[in-house]
Enzyme design. Structure first.
Site, mmCIF file in Angstrom:
data_model
loop_
_atom_site.group_PDB
_atom_site.id
_atom_site.type_symbol
_atom_site.label_atom_id
_atom_site.label_comp_id
_atom_site.label_asym_id
_atom_site.label_seq_id
_atom_site.Cartn_x
_atom_site.Cartn_y
_atom_site.Cartn_z
ATOM 1 N N LYS A 81 1.440 -45.601 -43.957
ATOM 2 C CA LYS A 81 1.736 -44.469 -43.081
ATOM 3 C C LYS A 81 2.573 -44.953 -41.901
ATOM 4 O O LYS A 81 2.496 -46.102 -41.491
ATOM 5 C CB LYS A 81 0.445 -43.840 -42.547
ATOM 6 C CG LYS A 81 -0.487 -43.299 -43.619
ATOM 7 C CD LYS A 81 -1.752 -42.756 -43.002
ATOM 8 C CE LYS A 81 -2.714 -42.241 -44.058
ATOM 9 N NZ LYS A 81 -3.982 -41.755 -43.461
ATOM 10 N N ILE A 143 0.659 -51.333 -58.418
ATOM 11 C CA ILE A 143 0.028 -51.070 -59.711
ATOM 12 C C ILE A 143 0.967 -50.279 -60.609
ATOM 13 O O ILE A 143 0.850 -50.326 -61.831
ATOM 14 C CB ILE A 143 -1.317 -50.339 -59.561
ATOM 15 C CG1 ILE A 143 -1.132 -48.912 -59.044
ATOM 16 C CG2 ILE A 143 -2.278 -51.118 -58.680
ATOM 17 C CD1 ILE A 143 -2.391 -48.076 -59.126
ATOM 18 N N ASP A 144 1.938 -49.550 -60.016
ATOM 19 C CA ASP A 144 2.847 -48.729 -60.805
ATOM 20 C C ASP A 144 3.887 -49.555 -61.557
ATOM 21 O O ASP A 144 4.548 -49.046 -62.463
ATOM 22 C CB ASP A 144 3.577 -47.725 -59.906
ATOM 23 C CG ASP A 144 2.650 -46.634 -59.392
ATOM 24 O OD1 ASP A 144 1.586 -46.432 -59.991
ATOM 25 O OD2 ASP A 144 2.995 -45.983 -58.392
ATOM 26 N N ARG A 281 -12.069 -32.054 -71.953
ATOM 27 C CA ARG A 281 -12.550 -32.501 -70.649
ATOM 28 C C ARG A 281 -11.501 -33.415 -70.011
ATOM 29 O O ARG A 281 -10.699 -34.032 -70.713
ATOM 30 C CB ARG A 281 -13.871 -33.280 -70.783
ATOM 31 C CG ARG A 281 -15.029 -32.454 -71.300
ATOM 32 C CD ARG A 281 -15.500 -31.436 -70.265
ATOM 33 N NE ARG A 281 -16.713 -30.753 -70.707
ATOM 34 C CZ ARG A 281 -16.733 -29.648 -71.458
ATOM 35 N NH1 ARG A 281 -15.583 -29.128 -71.871
ATOM 36 N NH2 ARG A 281 -17.865 -29.090 -71.811
ATOM 37 N N ARG A 290 -7.026 -49.263 -58.348
ATOM 38 C CA ARG A 290 -6.526 -50.204 -57.350
ATOM 39 C C ARG A 290 -7.491 -51.367 -57.095
ATOM 40 O O ARG A 290 -7.072 -52.441 -56.682
ATOM 41 C CB ARG A 290 -6.285 -49.487 -56.016
ATOM 42 C CG ARG A 290 -5.149 -48.494 -56.047
ATOM 43 C CD ARG A 290 -4.763 -48.100 -54.623
ATOM 44 N NE ARG A 290 -3.652 -47.167 -54.617
ATOM 45 C CZ ARG A 290 -2.387 -47.504 -54.727
ATOM 46 N NH1 ARG A 290 -2.063 -48.777 -54.861
ATOM 47 N NH2 ARG A 290 -1.435 -46.597 -54.707
#
Length: 375
Positions: A81, A143-144, A281, A290
């Protein structure tokens, strides 16, 4: 830079992932043990150098234990941020605090920075360092796995393992109750997690932001699994950044008017149930991806990246990022990295593998049409 290196800083920026502490440990071990430098860990990313008093901790070899290699998250803290060039102030205004960052580096006496982050974080910090003529070396983590210039990034292996294990756990439940189970995974702009874990976890449908799909295509695959193959259940993996079949981006409101990705799993659940009649579901894995103990691969990659990042600093090769290519660590210019997220290659080996296994991955004929139109 002509002056000899004596003191460096290391920080983590952006989202956390497994393997960050292994990078920090490797940076400290190499810098102190080989070069005799002082190492300072910057707390909470760029905030530690922008805010006053400065927030940091001195790292020495006595600080580290073998447990750091095994721990998820980041011992230094991180932030995703507050753009330093338009930093949010308490009164609601925004202020350029890049000069505060540069002054913080000078006050701490740092000769260079090792920045562990994704493409967005490295783009911002490289601009900050350029403004103050500060030497910077990047280490890719996300992680992407969507950082340009590297085959893989720190954190991707562990996250993919978590998703694969989740599919392993969902499959027996799906089989027991004759259900279609949808697993929504992270991946805002790229479907690397969905594709890698979907193949490894035996998914029947994998949906990714890079490839358009149709609801009828999804339903047809599930009908085929339940009727033609005689199986009582099916598994669907979808990346959170996937659009609806109509091209909309599902988002969820939180903290007032702020938006985040979310909802594609429930969108698919309702439509799959209506179109196939199958009990359906959805499980949203979220931030579980993460955390946790880093995989062997992430520990190894993090250690190699940390050592080689320090070596780049020692050679004065700034403005570069360490990367993994062809089973080796190389250095790539940051200008080639900070160009946005790296998408999946629809013609790549893994996509070919998924389609060869009969997994529905979207409408490739539509993708070819869109490419021809320049969309």
């Amino acid at each position: 830079m002509t002056q000899p290196i004596q003191r460096i800083g290391v920080l983590t920026s952006g989202g956390d992932c497994a393997g960050l502490n292994a990078v920090i440990r490797a940076v400290a071990y190499r810098a102190i043990g080989t070069y005799g430098w002082e190492v300072f860990g910057i707390v909470d990313g760029t905030l530690g150098l922008i805010e006053r008093p400065l927030r940091y901790r001195r790292l020495d070899l006595q600080f580290f234990t073998n447990s750091h290699l095994r721990e998820g998250g980041t011992l230094l803290g991180t932030t995703n941020k507050g753009d330093p060039f338009a930093f949010p102030m308490p009164d609601g205004s925004h202020r350029d605090r890049s000069a505060d960052f540069v002054e913080g580096v000078r006050e701490l006496g740092l000769d260079a920075l090792v920045v562990i982050g994704g493409d967005g974080s490295m783009k911002i910090v490289s601009r900050l360092c350029a403004a103050g003529n500060i030497g910077m070396v990047g280490v890719p983590k996300t992680i992407d796995n969507d950082v340009h210039g590297t085959d893989t990034s720190v954190g991707f292996s562990t996250a993919s393992n978590v998703v694969t294990e989740a599919l392993d756990r969902l499959q027996p439940t799906a089989a027991s109750h004759h259900r279609v189970m949808i697993l929504e995974v992270m991946g805002r702009d790229a479907g690397h997690i969905a594709l890698n874990a979907g193949i490894s976890g035996g998914a029947d449908v994998i949906l990714m932001p890079e490839v358009p799909y149709s609801l009828e295509g999804v339903a047809e695959k599930i009908r085929s699994v339940l009727q033609d193959e005689g199986r009582s259940h099916a598994l669907v993996v979808v990346a959170e950044g996937c659009h609806t079949a109509g091209g909309e981006t599902p988002t969820i409101s939180y903290s007032g008017e702020q938006q985040r990705y979310g909802g594609i799993g429930h969108y698919l659940m309702d439509r799959i149930s209506d179109m196939t009649g199958a009990e359906t579901r959805v499980t949203i894995l979220g931030h579980v991806q993460r955390g946790g103990t880093p995989s062997m691969h992430d520990r190894l990659l993090a250690s190699a990246f940390g050592v080689n990042a320090v070596d780049l600093v020692a050679r004065g090769e700034f403005g570069k990022m360490v990367a993994w290519q062809h089973r080796s660590v190389v250095a790539v210019p940051l200008d080639n990295v900070t160009i946005g997220p790296r998408a999946l290659d629809p013609a790549g080996t893994l996509m070919h593998t998924a389609r060869g296994l009969g997994i529905y991955c979207g409408n490739f004929d539509r993708l070819a049409t869109d490419d021809a139109k320049g969309l």
